[in-house]
Design a protein around this motif. Structure first.
Motif, mmCIF file in Angstrom:
data_model
loop_
_atom_site.group_PDB
_atom_site.id
_atom_site.type_symbol
_atom_site.label_atom_id
_atom_site.label_comp_id
_atom_site.label_asym_id
_atom_site.label_seq_id
_atom_site.Cartn_x
_atom_site.Cartn_y
_atom_site.Cartn_z
ATOM 1 N N ILE A 190 0.676 -1.137 0.087
ATOM 2 C CA ILE A 190 0.140 0.169 -0.210
ATOM 3 C C ILE A 190 0.929 1.246 -0.007
ATOM 4 O O ILE A 190 1.656 1.501 0.856
ATOM 5 C CB ILE A 190 -1.038 0.026 1.221
ATOM 6 N N ILE A 191 0.710 2.082 -0.995
ATOM 7 C CA ILE A 191 1.390 3.342 -1.150
ATOM 8 C C ILE A 191 0.264 4.287 -0.846
ATOM 9 O O ILE A 191 -0.469 4.562 -1.949
ATOM 10 C CB ILE A 191 2.298 3.612 -2.295
ATOM 11 N N GLU A 192 0.542 5.348 0.082
ATOM 12 C CA GLU A 192 -0.754 6.204 0.445
ATOM 13 C C GLU A 192 -0.233 7.606 0.044
ATOM 14 O O GLU A 192 1.118 7.893 0.258
ATOM 15 C CB GLU A 192 -0.951 6.296 2.035
ATOM 16 N N LEU A 193 -0.941 8.206 -0.655
ATOM 17 C CA LEU A 193 -0.675 9.482 -1.169
ATOM 18 C C LEU A 193 -1.625 10.596 -0.608
ATOM 19 O O LEU A 193 -2.849 10.280 -0.323
ATOM 20 C CB LEU A 193 -0.896 9.748 -2.545
ATOM 21 N N GLY A 194 -1.068 11.580 0.110
ATOM 22 C CA GLY A 194 -2.063 12.569 0.861
ATOM 23 C C GLY A 194 -1.786 14.012 1.089
ATOM 24 O O GLY A 194 -0.793 14.317 0.417
ATOM 25 N N LEU A 195 -2.476 15.039 1.685
ATOM 26 C CA LEU A 195 -2.167 16.211 1.658
ATOM 27 C C LEU A 195 -1.925 16.618 3.482
ATOM 28 O O LEU A 195 -2.795 16.108 4.067
ATOM 29 C CB LEU A 195 -3.451 17.005 1.366
ATOM 30 N N HIS A 196 -0.820 17.037 3.915
ATOM 31 C CA HIS A 196 -0.753 17.596 4.986
ATOM 32 C C HIS A 196 -0.934 19.141 5.178
ATOM 33 O O HIS A 196 -0.009 19.717 4.331
ATOM 34 C CB HIS A 196 0.596 16.978 5.484
ATOM 35 N N PHE A 197 -1.675 19.621 5.999
ATOM 36 C CA PHE A 197 -1.736 21.003 6.343
ATOM 37 C C PHE A 197 -0.980 21.284 7.494
ATOM 38 O O PHE A 197 -1.031 20.825 8.500
ATOM 39 C CB PHE A 197 -3.136 21.289 6.382
ATOM 40 N N LYS A 198 -0.171 22.468 7.284
ATOM 41 C CA LYS A 198 0.543 23.097 8.257
ATOM 42 C C LYS A 198 0.210 24.681 8.332
ATOM 43 O O LYS A 198 0.921 25.164 7.370
ATOM 44 C CB LYS A 198 1.966 22.746 8.320
ATOM 45 N N GLY A 199 -0.579 24.972 9.103
ATOM 46 C CA GLY A 199 -0.781 26.186 9.132
ATOM 47 C C GLY A 199 -1.714 26.977 7.709
ATOM 48 O O GLY A 199 -2.500 26.102 7.375
ATOM 49 N N ASN A 200 -1.028 27.562 6.850
ATOM 50 C CA ASN A 200 -1.810 27.707 5.546
ATOM 51 C C ASN A 200 -1.085 27.130 4.578
ATOM 52 O O ASN A 200 -1.430 27.110 3.158
ATOM 53 C CB ASN A 200 -1.799 29.405 5.233
ATOM 54 N N VAL A 201 -0.084 26.202 4.640
ATOM 55 C CA VAL A 201 0.643 25.628 3.612
ATOM 56 C C VAL A 201 0.116 24.043 3.809
ATOM 57 O O VAL A 201 0.018 23.177 4.728
ATOM 58 C CB VAL A 201 2.166 25.398 3.952
ATOM 59 N N ALA A 202 -0.130 23.610 2.425
ATOM 60 C CA ALA A 202 -0.415 22.230 2.206
ATOM 61 C C ALA A 202 0.858 21.617 1.631
ATOM 62 O O ALA A 202 0.912 22.035 0.504
ATOM 63 C CB ALA A 202 -1.794 22.205 1.298
#
Length: 237
Positions: A190-202
């Protein structure tokens, strides 16, 4: 690097840092994540660069969009198609089969096996984009769907094909999420691709959740798009 020494982990800049040993041949790998996480581009780049370098052939089945639209999307990410990767869109199936909805999984399996036999032993890889589109065309669910998918994947393993399955999750992938879908129990990796939000930066990221018979990092790695395709590198989250 070309010929038999070509490895999947050499196909995306930085992926060789994520994998200590390569994705094993004949594995079934699930590429999963929310919309906009580059699942198709990630899979397409791995297959295109691997097949071009190895001098082998593969089949990319797109069930969500036409071949032309798919190639335009890949081009927008700086990805060059290779003649080693044949793209089969859904209209191909409509032309080949009169009633596709009767047993689509069997139809898909036969189409892939036919291509494999025509191309011979140098046909080594297949991608299905995406499982969500495939499921939407099927009349079965639950236990029957799981049985059908198991049979399909076992057939592809027997043919010695390294298989990539793209699955779009309805919810947004997050670094702290470790849940596994039904498909996760049927696949080798399983290769997971995602979005990580840190403040206003994704930041887009990738993480190898599992890969049988391979040594790899379990940490998230940042994924970016350059003029020459995707790149993976270590970053702080």
């Amino acid at each position: 690097m070309a010929g038999r020494n070509m490895r999947f982990k050499d196909t995306i800049d930085g992926l060789e840092e994520v994998f200590e040993t390569d994705i094993p041949k004949s594995s079934v790998v699930l590429v999963t994540g929310a919309a906009g996480t580059l699942k198709s581009g990630f899979t397409f780049q791995i297959l295109s660069n691997y097949l071009e370098g190895a001098g082998e052939y593969g089949l990319y089945v797109t069930l969500e969009q036409s071949k032309e639209n798919h190639l335009k999307n890949m081009e927008s990410m700086g990805l060059e198609p290779t003649k080693k990767l044949h793209i089969s869109d859904f209209s191909d199936y409509r032309l080949l089969y009169d009633d596709i909805s009767n047993d689509l999984l069997k139809t898909l399996e036969e189409n892939i096996i036919d291509f494999r036999q025509e191309a011979g032993d140098k046909c080594t890889c297949v991608a299905i984009d995406s499982l969500g589109a495939l499921y939407s065309l099927l009349d079965v669910g639950g236990k029957e769907l799981r049985k059908g998918m198991y049979r399909l994947l076992e057939s592809l393993r027997r043919e010695g094909l390294t298989t990539f399955l793209i699955l779009e999750e309805e919810k947004s992938s997050d670094i702290n999420d470790s849940s596994t879908s039904m498909e996760g129990y049927l696949v080798d990796g399983i290769i997971e691709l995602g979005l990580h939000f840190k403040g206003n930066v994704a930041n887009r990221y990738m993480r190898v959740r599992k890969m049988r018979a391979a040594s790899h990092s379990m940490e998230p790695w940042i994924v970016t798009v350059s003029d020459s395709g995707l790149k993976v590198y270590k970053g702080s989250f």
